[in-house]
Scaffold this active site. Structure first.
Site, PDB file in Angstrom:
ATOM      1  CE1 TYR A  56      -2.727  -3.296   0.449  1.00 50.04           C
ATOM      2  CE2 TYR A  56      -3.078  -2.741   2.758  1.00 50.04           C
ATOM      3  CZ  TYR A  56      -3.275  -3.593   1.682  1.00 50.04           C
ATOM      4  OH  TYR A  56      -4.010  -4.744   1.843  1.00 50.04           O
ATOM      5  N   PRO A 203     -14.679  -7.542   2.550  1.00 49.57           N
ATOM      6  CG  PRO A 203     -14.689  -6.367   4.566  1.00 49.57           C
ATOM      7  CD  PRO A 203     -13.887  -6.557   3.304  1.00 49.57           C
ATOM      8  CB  THR A 208     -26.054 -10.142  -9.281  1.00 49.74           C
ATOM      9  OG1 THR A 208     -26.690 -10.978  -8.311  1.00 49.74           O
ATOM     10  CG2 THR A 208     -24.863 -10.873  -9.861  1.00 49.74           C
TER      11      THR A 208
END
Length: 279
Positions: A56, A203, A208
């Protein structure tokens, strides 16, 4: 009653609902100031598990956390990850578990986080080009030197977890997992059996429209947001589950952490269990 805490490695107690720092902007200016505010607010609200990585920003995220929180309050765990480096032909990021790289990244993390020991150090990915015994052997050496407290893995299969446990004690596994994406269910089951912490990344599912509707229906019943329902489901799914949702906004942070107080009925739990999408 679902426990709100878990002991990683059997002794390192953290609040189960943590914070993932990956999304935080680190560049100078207003965005960085906002990131510092989010981190400090997370700790003020009782978060004791914060996840970062060398990847990161090439360590910039680790430096951001230190700027926000050092000197650290008692009981705060900042876990970081190593094993991805800019060692591609054009300087691009690639998996790199060579002993010298892992050792250098751990040393850099110690300096950036301003600590003498990283209580939980996770291998970001297994490097297929370096023998696993060399990768984990290096981390085991660093643990023996007192620079690492516990060793974790990320994105592993059950077979890889079993192989790793022949070499080192594995305290945590960080795999992709959410209410709609349970590809790593067998890994979660293996972690449950062994008492290994399972940190699901991503998480909160995108999903959809049909699956989202199923989550939204439960959210409407509970009087919560779909995001909160997704996190509450994870917390009730397994006692070893330690979700680390990330955000760069204080209001979203507060929304996420409020999920801990939600209680799903058995019927709601069952309806969410059925939402898993086919692979």
């Amino acid at each position: 009653m679902t426990s709100t805490t878990f002991r990683i490695g059997g002794d390192l107690e953290v609040r189960r609902l943590g914070f993932g720092a990956m999304r935080l902007p680190t560049e100078a200016g207003a965005a960085r100031e906002a990131s510092l505010a989010v981190i400090r607010r997370a700790v003020a609200l009782g978060v004791t598990l914060i996840d970062t990585a060398h990847l990161y920003g090439g360590g910039a995220n680790e430096e951001l956390l230190a700027e926000a929180l050092y000197p650290y309050p008692d009981g705060l765990l900042i876990t970081t990850k190593v094993g991805v480096a800019r060692s591609g032909p054009q300087g691009e990021w690639k998996l790199d578990g060579r002993p010298a790289v892992l050792r250098a990244q751990v040393e850099q993390a110690l300096r950036r986080l301003r600590v003498e020991r990283i209580e939980l150090l996770q291998l970001h990915r297994i490097d297929p080009e370096t023998p696993l015994a060399e990768q984990l052997g290096t981390l085991r050496e660093l643990k023996a030197e007192g620079k690492i407290g516990r060793i974790g893995l990320s994105e592993v299969t059950v077979a890889e977890l079993d192989q790793a446990r022949q070499i080192v004690d594995v305290a945590s596994v960080q795999n992709r997992y959410n209410v709609l994406d349970r590809e790593h269910e067998p890994v979660l089951t293996a972690c449950e059996r062994a008492g290994i912490a399972f940190l699901p990344w991503r998480p909160v599912a995108a999903g959809t429209s049909g699956a989202k509707a199923g989550i939204a229906a439960v959210a409407s019943e509970v009087g919560a947001t779909p995001t909160q329902i997704a996190l509450a489901w994870l917390l009730s799914r397994s006692p070893v589950m330690l979700p680390i949702p990330g955000t760069a906004r204080v209001d979203h942070l507060e929304e996420n952490l409020a999920a801990e107080s939600l209680h799903l009925t058995p019927a709601q739990q069952t309806s969410l269990d059925r939402l898993q999408e086919p692979a």
